[in-house]
Design a protein around this motif. Sequence first.
Motif, PDB file in Angstrom:
ATOM      1  N   PRO A 137       3.383   6.333  -1.761  1.00  0.00           N
ATOM      2  CA  PRO A 137       2.963   7.512  -2.538  1.00  0.00           C
ATOM      3  C   PRO A 137       1.516   7.371  -3.000  1.00  0.00           C
ATOM      4  N   GLU A 138       0.872   8.504  -3.217  1.00  0.00           N
ATOM      5  CA  GLU A 138      -0.508   8.467  -3.699  1.00  0.00           C
ATOM      6  C   GLU A 138      -0.544   7.825  -5.083  1.00  0.00           C
ATOM      7  N   GLY A 139      -1.609   7.075  -5.308  1.00  0.00           N
ATOM      8  CA  GLY A 139      -1.756   6.401  -6.594  1.00  0.00           C
ATOM      9  C   GLY A 139      -1.188   4.994  -6.618  1.00  0.00           C
ATOM     10  N   ALA A 140      -0.520   4.564  -5.524  1.00  0.00           N
ATOM     11  CA  ALA A 140      -0.016   3.196  -5.470  1.00  0.00           C
ATOM     12  C   ALA A 140      -1.190   2.216  -5.477  1.00  0.00           C
ATOM     13  N   GLU A 141      -0.998   1.072  -6.114  1.00  0.00           N
ATOM     14  CA  GLU A 141      -2.071   0.098  -6.262  1.00  0.00           C
ATOM     15  C   GLU A 141      -2.305  -0.664  -4.952  1.00  0.00           C
ATOM     16  N   ILE A 142      -3.588  -0.890  -4.648  1.00  0.00           N
ATOM     17  CA  ILE A 142      -3.979  -1.661  -3.465  1.00  0.00           C
ATOM     18  C   ILE A 142      -4.542  -2.992  -3.943  1.00  0.00           C
ATOM     19  N   VAL A 165      -3.398  -7.608   2.559  1.00  0.00           N
ATOM     20  CA  VAL A 165      -3.370  -6.337   1.826  1.00  0.00           C
ATOM     21  C   VAL A 165      -1.946  -6.099   1.329  1.00  0.00           C
ATOM     22  N   GLU A 166      -1.830  -5.781   0.057  1.00  0.00           N
ATOM     23  CA  GLU A 166      -0.530  -5.463  -0.535  1.00  0.00           C
ATOM     24  C   GLU A 166      -0.636  -4.139  -1.277  1.00  0.00           C
ATOM     25  N   VAL A 167       0.362  -3.285  -1.067  1.00  0.00           N
ATOM     26  CA  VAL A 167       0.429  -1.994  -1.759  1.00  0.00           C
ATOM     27  C   VAL A 167       1.709  -1.994  -2.580  1.00  0.00           C
ATOM     28  N   ARG A 168       1.592  -1.654  -3.861  1.00  0.00           N
ATOM     29  CA  ARG A 168       2.765  -1.692  -4.726  1.00  0.00           C
ATOM     30  C   ARG A 168       2.730  -0.575  -5.752  1.00  0.00           C
ATOM     31  N   ARG A 169       3.935  -0.201  -6.176  1.00  0.00           N
ATOM     32  CA  ARG A 169       4.087   0.779  -7.244  1.00  0.00           C
ATOM     33  C   ARG A 169       5.471   0.612  -7.844  1.00  0.00           C
ATOM     34  N   SER A 180      -6.969  -7.893  10.261  1.00  0.00           N
ATOM     35  CA  SER A 180      -8.285  -8.449  10.587  1.00  0.00           C
ATOM     36  C   SER A 180      -9.336  -7.356  10.484  1.00  0.00           C
ATOM     37  N   VAL A 181     -10.453  -7.686   9.864  1.00  0.00           N
ATOM     38  CA  VAL A 181     -11.552  -6.735   9.671  1.00  0.00           C
ATOM     39  C   VAL A 181     -12.796  -7.307  10.341  1.00  0.00           C
ATOM     40  N   GLY A 182     -13.425  -6.532  11.207  1.00  0.00           N
ATOM     41  CA  GLY A 182     -14.636  -6.963  11.888  1.00  0.00           C
ATOM     42  C   GLY A 182     -15.889  -6.545  11.141  1.00  0.00           C
ATOM     43  N   GLY A 183     -16.974  -7.281  11.361  1.00  0.00           N
ATOM     44  CA  GLY A 183     -18.229  -6.971  10.707  1.00  0.00           C
ATOM     45  C   GLY A 183     -18.788  -5.624  11.147  1.00  0.00           C
ATOM     46  N   GLY A 184     -19.087  -4.763  10.181  1.00  0.00           N
ATOM     47  CA  GLY A 184     -19.632  -3.444  10.467  1.00  0.00           C
ATOM     48  C   GLY A 184     -18.641  -2.492  11.096  1.00  0.00           C
ATOM     49  N   GLU A 185     -17.360  -2.836  11.108  1.00  0.00           N
ATOM     50  CA  GLU A 185     -16.351  -1.986  11.741  1.00  0.00           C
ATOM     51  C   GLU A 185     -15.468  -1.324  10.686  1.00  0.00           C
ATOM     52  N   LEU A 186     -14.784  -0.259  11.135  1.00  0.00           N
ATOM     53  CA  LEU A 186     -13.836   0.438  10.283  1.00  0.00           C
ATOM     54  C   LEU A 186     -12.421   0.105  10.760  1.00  0.00           C
ATOM     55  N   THR A 187     -11.616  -0.456   9.869  1.00  0.00           N
ATOM     56  CA  THR A 187     -10.230  -0.799  10.181  1.00  0.00           C
ATOM     57  C   THR A 187      -9.321   0.094   9.346  1.00  0.00           C
ATOM     58  N   ARG A 188      -8.360   0.733  10.001  1.00  0.00           N
ATOM     59  CA  ARG A 188      -7.439   1.637   9.307  1.00  0.00           C
ATOM     60  C   ARG A 188      -6.047   1.010   9.221  1.00  0.00           C
ATOM     61  N   GLU A 189      -5.430   1.150   8.054  1.00  0.00           N
ATOM     62  CA  GLU A 189      -4.063   0.699   7.832  1.00  0.00           C
ATOM     63  C   GLU A 189      -3.323   1.781   7.058  1.00  0.00           C
ATOM     64  N   ARG A 190      -2.011   1.905   7.352  1.00  0.00           N
ATOM     65  CA  ARG A 190      -1.190   2.903   6.662  1.00  0.00           C
ATOM     66  C   ARG A 190       0.039   2.210   6.067  1.00  0.00           C
ATOM     67  N   PHE A 191       0.311   2.501   4.809  1.00  0.00           N
ATOM     68  CA  PHE A 191       1.444   1.928   4.098  1.00  0.00           C
ATOM     69  C   PHE A 191       2.286   3.072   3.542  1.00  0.00           C
ATOM     70  N   ASN A 192       3.559   3.132   3.930  1.00  0.00           N
ATOM     71  CA  ASN A 192       4.497   4.113   3.383  1.00  0.00           C
ATOM     72  C   ASN A 192       5.606   3.355   2.657  1.00  0.00           C
ATOM     73  N   LEU A 193       5.549   3.364   1.334  1.00  0.00           N
ATOM     74  CA  LEU A 193       6.508   2.612   0.536  1.00  0.00           C
ATOM     75  C   LEU A 193       7.838   3.356   0.444  1.00  0.00           C
ATOM     76  N   GLN A 194       8.921   2.591   0.396  1.00  0.00           N
ATOM     77  CA  GLN A 194      10.261   3.147   0.222  1.00  0.00           C
ATOM     78  C   GLN A 194      10.755   2.830  -1.185  1.00  0.00           C
ATOM     79  N   ARG A 195      11.535   3.758  -1.721  1.00  0.00           N
ATOM     80  CA  ARG A 195      12.078   3.542  -3.063  1.00  0.00           C
ATOM     81  C   ARG A 195      12.995   2.327  -3.068  1.00  0.00           C
ATOM     82  N   SER A 196      12.946   1.568  -4.164  1.00  0.00           N
ATOM     83  CA  SER A 196      13.785   0.384  -4.274  1.00  0.00           C
ATOM     84  C   SER A 196      15.227   0.775  -4.539  1.00  0.00           C
TER      85      SER A 196
END
Length: 369
Positions: A137-142, A165-169, A180-196
């Motif tokens: 969800p939006e607003g989850a901590e990175i 990278v950890e995303v939590r709420r 892995s992140v390369g120098g001068g590059e853009l790396t995209r990651e997507r996290f969809n959290l599920q309710r506990s």
Amino acid sequence: MPLCRRNPRIVAVWVVRVIAIVATLSTLPIGATPARAATDTGDDLISEGMELRRKGDDAAALKRFREAYELTRSPRALAQMGLAEQALGSWSAADQALRAALESASDPWIGKHRVVLEQALATINRHLGMLEIAGSPEGAEIWVDGEKAGVLPAKIRVTTGTVVVEVRRRGFVSVRRTTSVGGGELTRERFNLQRSAAATSSEAVAPGAAATDAAARSGSGAAIAVPDSVQAGSAQEPDTPGVEAAAAPASDGASWRPPAIWTMGGAAAAAIAFGTAEVFVSRGKAGSFNGMVNCNSSLPDRGGQRCADLYDDGQRARTLALVGFGVGAALAATSLVLFLTTPDPLDRRALACAPHAGADVGLSCALVF
């Protein structure tokens, strides 16, 4: 007889002293740092830092540059901080400092050394990459490598290589991932959290509670069944003739005071301990805020998302500390008042009377202490 019974003023004085001593811990403001000698100037501190860098002590030099920046807020001190951070391999901090310094286009020192600073910034950028994190969800901590870096969604500059990278709420299952992140590059990651599972189960209503609530709302007036054993035994008379049931002892009106005194005293100690802990949290956040490059409480965004988070956490901890001390003081005062006004259970007097026979038949009474 205890000393506090003979002289209750001693207890009151010591309680007030303890509360006053603990409460003073919360008066340290966010952003306070130990002051150097009044004769030091920004140029002196920068000169000391430059000499330390020539000796290879970049960590000590960085400390001098930070002190100079706190004193003058000059772009020159900020640029020197960035160069020292670069030498120490703190690429993200160096990038922030040099970018902020280069924005001061009207500063003469920056103008004179702009080419060198831009070359240093280009070197730093080869060690940094952009990490774009989206999801729900939006607003989850990175959190990146154990440090809070923002909230969903966000673009974050990180050091190249492998990062965790950890995303939590609250109420959701946290997700941790290595990327892995390369120098001068853009790396995209997507996290969809599920309710506990705990959050999901808490939303369910117990069937019995739902039925009771429905009956109450419908106003049906249905009676709740009472077991026969309870109904039959609820008003039984004593079986033995001539023997009366023993009456419950009457309360003297002060039996509730000792438990209340101890409960409030313990709660006061817990509240003061909580306030003290929050003071140390506040001071820790203040130290981290002061140690961060570009963090400035006078700026609208405190110098960036990370600085704003540190500042807000520090202010929140300071507020909680004040609340803890206030609640602790109130509970301690109430406990003290109850303690001092509780009558001594040993100080009881009674009038005893008994008949006597002999030459004079009558009734004798005496006051028993």
